[in-house]
Design a protein around this motif. Sequence first.
Motif, PDB file in Angstrom:
ATOM      1  N   TYR A   1     -21.852 -40.006 -37.914  1.00  0.00           N
ATOM      2  CA  TYR A   1     -22.387 -40.121 -36.556  1.00  0.00           C
ATOM      3  C   TYR A   1     -23.047 -38.859 -36.030  1.00  0.00           C
ATOM      4  CZ  TYR A   1     -19.961 -44.558 -36.198  1.00  0.00           C
ATOM      5  OH  TYR A   1     -19.548 -45.841 -36.390  1.00  0.00           O
ATOM      6  N   LEU A   2     -22.648 -37.707 -36.546  1.00  0.00           N
ATOM      7  CA  LEU A   2     -23.141 -36.476 -35.941  1.00  0.00           C
ATOM      8  C   LEU A   2     -24.150 -35.793 -36.839  1.00  0.00           C
ATOM      9  CD1 LEU A   2     -19.839 -34.945 -34.560  1.00  0.00           C
ATOM     10  CD2 LEU A   2     -21.484 -36.409 -33.395  1.00  0.00           C
ATOM     11  N   SER A   3     -25.076 -35.074 -36.229  1.00  0.00           N
ATOM     12  CA  SER A   3     -25.970 -34.235 -37.007  1.00  0.00           C
ATOM     13  C   SER A   3     -26.368 -33.054 -36.142  1.00  0.00           C
ATOM     14  CB  SER A   3     -27.204 -35.025 -37.437  1.00  0.00           C
ATOM     15  OG  SER A   3     -27.838 -35.553 -36.302  1.00  0.00           O
ATOM     16  N   GLY A   4     -26.857 -32.009 -36.774  1.00  0.00           N
ATOM     17  CA  GLY A   4     -27.242 -30.831 -36.015  1.00  0.00           C
ATOM     18  C   GLY A   4     -26.136 -29.802 -35.997  1.00  0.00           C
ATOM     19  N   GLU A   5     -26.530 -28.544 -35.874  1.00  0.00           N
ATOM     20  CA  GLU A   5     -25.568 -27.460 -35.997  1.00  0.00           C
ATOM     21  C   GLU A   5     -24.569 -27.428 -34.865  1.00  0.00           C
ATOM     22  OE1 GLU A   5     -26.852 -23.476 -36.401  1.00  0.00           O
ATOM     23  OE2 GLU A   5     -26.927 -23.602 -38.569  1.00  0.00           O
ATOM     24  N   ASP A   6     -25.010 -27.794 -33.661  1.00  0.00           N
ATOM     25  CA  ASP A   6     -24.117 -27.708 -32.523  1.00  0.00           C
ATOM     26  C   ASP A   6     -23.029 -28.763 -32.580  1.00  0.00           C
ATOM     27  OD1 ASP A   6     -25.421 -25.609 -31.558  1.00  0.00           O
ATOM     28  OD2 ASP A   6     -26.632 -26.715 -30.091  1.00  0.00           O
ATOM     29  N   ALA A   7     -23.288 -29.829 -33.334  1.00  0.00           N
ATOM     30  CA  ALA A   7     -22.352 -30.946 -33.341  1.00  0.00           C
ATOM     31  C   ALA A   7     -21.411 -30.906 -34.535  1.00  0.00           C
ATOM     32  CB  ALA A   7     -23.122 -32.260 -33.319  1.00  0.00           C
ATOM     33  N   LEU A   8     -21.363 -29.774 -35.247  1.00  0.00           N
ATOM     34  CA  LEU A   8     -20.457 -29.702 -36.390  1.00  0.00           C
ATOM     35  C   LEU A   8     -19.002 -29.778 -35.935  1.00  0.00           C
ATOM     36  CD1 LEU A   8     -21.819 -26.838 -38.670  1.00  0.00           C
ATOM     37  CD2 LEU A   8     -21.802 -29.273 -39.145  1.00  0.00           C
ATOM     38  N   THR A   9     -18.179 -30.467 -36.706  1.00  0.00           N
ATOM     39  CA  THR A   9     -16.737 -30.330 -36.527  1.00  0.00           C
ATOM     40  C   THR A   9     -16.224 -29.499 -37.693  1.00  0.00           C
ATOM     41  OG1 THR A   9     -16.173 -32.282 -37.805  1.00  0.00           O
ATOM     42  CG2 THR A   9     -16.620 -32.614 -35.467  1.00  0.00           C
ATOM     43  N   ALA A  10     -14.965 -29.071 -37.597  1.00  0.00           N
ATOM     44  CA  ALA A  10     -14.454 -28.144 -38.612  1.00  0.00           C
ATOM     45  C   ALA A  10     -14.573 -28.709 -40.034  1.00  0.00           C
ATOM     46  CB  ALA A  10     -13.008 -27.762 -38.279  1.00  0.00           C
ATOM     47  N   PRO A  11     -14.155 -29.981 -40.282  1.00  0.00           N
ATOM     48  CA  PRO A  11     -14.312 -30.490 -41.653  1.00  0.00           C
ATOM     49  C   PRO A  11     -15.780 -30.547 -42.089  1.00  0.00           C
ATOM     50  CG  PRO A  11     -12.778 -31.854 -40.439  1.00  0.00           C
ATOM     51  CD  PRO A  11     -13.399 -30.924 -39.445  1.00  0.00           C
ATOM     52  N   LEU A  12     -16.682 -30.881 -41.165  1.00  0.00           N
ATOM     53  CA  LEU A  12     -18.100 -30.923 -41.514  1.00  0.00           C
ATOM     54  C   LEU A  12     -18.634 -29.535 -41.851  1.00  0.00           C
ATOM     55  CD1 LEU A  12     -20.148 -33.319 -39.229  1.00  0.00           C
ATOM     56  CD2 LEU A  12     -19.536 -33.543 -41.631  1.00  0.00           C
ATOM     57  N   ALA A  13     -18.168 -28.529 -41.088  1.00  0.00           N
ATOM     58  CA  ALA A  13     -18.596 -27.165 -41.355  1.00  0.00           C
ATOM     59  C   ALA A  13     -18.181 -26.758 -42.764  1.00  0.00           C
ATOM     60  CB  ALA A  13     -17.978 -26.213 -40.320  1.00  0.00           C
ATOM     61  N   LEU A  14     -16.971 -27.157 -43.136  1.00  0.00           N
ATOM     62  CA  LEU A  14     -16.494 -26.850 -44.478  1.00  0.00           C
ATOM     63  C   LEU A  14     -17.362 -27.551 -45.519  1.00  0.00           C
ATOM     64  CD1 LEU A  14     -14.412 -25.444 -46.174  1.00  0.00           C
ATOM     65  CD2 LEU A  14     -12.906 -27.405 -45.915  1.00  0.00           C
ATOM     66  N   HIS A  15     -17.734 -28.792 -45.202  1.00  0.00           N
ATOM     67  CA  HIS A  15     -18.573 -29.558 -46.124  1.00  0.00           C
ATOM     68  C   HIS A  15     -19.938 -28.883 -46.280  1.00  0.00           C
ATOM     69  CE1 HIS A  15     -19.900 -32.923 -48.426  1.00  0.00           C
ATOM     70  NE2 HIS A  15     -20.821 -33.285 -47.561  1.00  0.00           N
ATOM     71  N   SER A  16     -20.508 -28.414 -45.178  1.00  0.00           N
ATOM     72  CA  SER A  16     -21.832 -27.794 -45.296  1.00  0.00           C
ATOM     73  C   SER A  16     -21.721 -26.452 -46.007  1.00  0.00           C
ATOM     74  CB  SER A  16     -22.498 -27.639 -43.925  1.00  0.00           C
ATOM     75  OG  SER A  16     -21.674 -26.951 -43.045  1.00  0.00           O
ATOM     76  N   LEU A  17     -20.589 -25.802 -45.835  1.00  0.00           N
ATOM     77  CA  LEU A  17     -20.348 -24.568 -46.589  1.00  0.00           C
ATOM     78  C   LEU A  17     -20.381 -24.869 -48.079  1.00  0.00           C
ATOM     79  CD1 LEU A  17     -19.591 -21.583 -46.033  1.00  0.00           C
ATOM     80  CD2 LEU A  17     -17.216 -22.233 -46.312  1.00  0.00           C
ATOM     81  N   GLU A  18     -19.788 -25.997 -48.443  1.00  0.00           N
ATOM     82  CA  GLU A  18     -19.755 -26.381 -49.852  1.00  0.00           C
ATOM     83  C   GLU A  18     -21.159 -26.742 -50.335  1.00  0.00           C
ATOM     84  OE1 GLU A  18     -18.188 -30.126 -50.663  1.00  0.00           O
ATOM     85  OE2 GLU A  18     -18.585 -29.872 -52.795  1.00  0.00           O
TER      86      GLU A  18
END
Lengths: 259, 291
Positions: A198-215
């Motif tokens: 449901y979410l996209s964009g840097e401001d809308a990251l949640t912690a698990p998503l941030a980890l995913h983008s780190l990966e």
Amino acid sequence: MVLFLAPLVVMLTGSLRPPGLPPPRGVELLPEGAGLAAYAATFELVPFGRALLNSVLLAAIMVPLSVVTASWAGLALAQTSGWRWRTLAGAVLLLVMVPATAVWLTRFAVFKVLGLTGTAVPLIAPALMGGSPLFVLLYAVAFRRLPQELFEAARLEGAGPLRLWRSIALPLVRPTTAAVALLAFGLSWSNFIDPLLYLSGEDALTAPLALHSLELLGSTQWPVLLAGAVVVTLPAVLAFLGAQRMFLGEERGSGWLGR
Amino acid sequence: MKPGAPRGREAMVWLAAPFLVAAALLVGLPALLALGLAFTEYDALSAPRFVGVDHFLRLWDDPLFWTALGNSLLFAAMAVPLRLAVALGLALLLHRGGRLARSAVFLPTVVPDIAYALLWLWLLNPLYGPLALALKAVGVADTGWLLTPWGARGALVALTVFQLGEVFVVLLAARRELPEELYELCELEGGGALTVFSKVTLPLMAPTLALLAARDVVVSLQTTFVPALVITQGGPRYATTFLPLYIYQNGFEYLRLGYASAMTWVMFLVTAAMVAAQLWVLRGWRASKEA
């Protein structure tokens, strides 16, 4: 016990390794030059601070909301008895059994039609059904163990459903509330699939998503990835340690277990 | 409800309203829509086009779908008994205290899915992972477990075994609800540990175990998603392409929402059939006990 803790301990020590070094050649208990450099790198690579804030906000909305709606529905369910109780409790149990994956697609379509994708609404909405039907059942079972005379007496004094809930029912099932709150926190904090959809964009990251983008940055710097994993895991572990007293309790009759 | 119960009781029903509305909107409506979409061609951009049972016919001929279904069933068949056995063993071991040990058992369960998957991706890394390094130190050279179909499947099963906190807590509670007197009696009669387990503990906990098994089958069909996406990406050679992953790929990557909906319904029916079969076996078992 050691076996269960081992992966977490290894995660922690691995994250303390300074990034940028060649991988270790052998087993090392504590890496040489252990420090927090990997954590600094983690926060630099992705907006982890913002993501953590978002996740905290989501949890702050979802946990109380889940507790309220689950305990309401549980209280209503606990008022039934006999075949009604069996049928309704069975229906809720069936709802527990519906795989989340079975409604992914079309729930997404519903929110898309409502124009709510890209907002936090689809993430919070499940809290309106108590987070999970399982929580409703937990509350219903707990409320049924309370003596019914308590409710009858209060009703004779003219107490409405909301007052019954707030001043009689809820204070008597604190261990259940602790368990539900912890589980609801886990659901909202760990939720990976919904934010991903449901979410996209840097401001809308949640912690698990941030980890995913780190990966996805393709980092082969394991200490950095592990540091990110520790950052995402730590709040969940702290919440668990805070609540475990209430439901892994020692004595019979005190904890959630000792009924 | 007792006859003549005070009127206030009916008013309590309203407390369930938010839950019922949300459940209808979030589960009921999507489930019905999925049924409808399954008969249409829909890509989320243009309007759905009715295609009848085409998708179901295509599913029948889609070898990858059968692979995914087989993988999911295989995974449940391996993970569920193992999880229940380990959780039962731990619950029996720890039902008399040891809060620290209980917390330790529960702790991996609270780790968020994505962090957990990443952690295992590292643990299992054939070159730099701690497990590979430890094994190399004792002389085992073959660390390419994620590269073979059975190795990858085994790894995914292993990592779900560590996350059995919920099953463990429920079994712990069930064990504590068994009357202690029964065990004292067994001790007086000199029953060995194994006899006590097979004659007292297991039969009394069987209903709980059966319910947990049913729930775990459902859960195991979902929990494969994140690890399969992050650790194995469905490979090697589709060995870990499970149904949720295949549905996700079809629905959100290839935008074949109708086709994915058809698959969703097949998965739901398979789940329901498995749960029903388990409950049926349980009922037969109970009847044979009572007769």
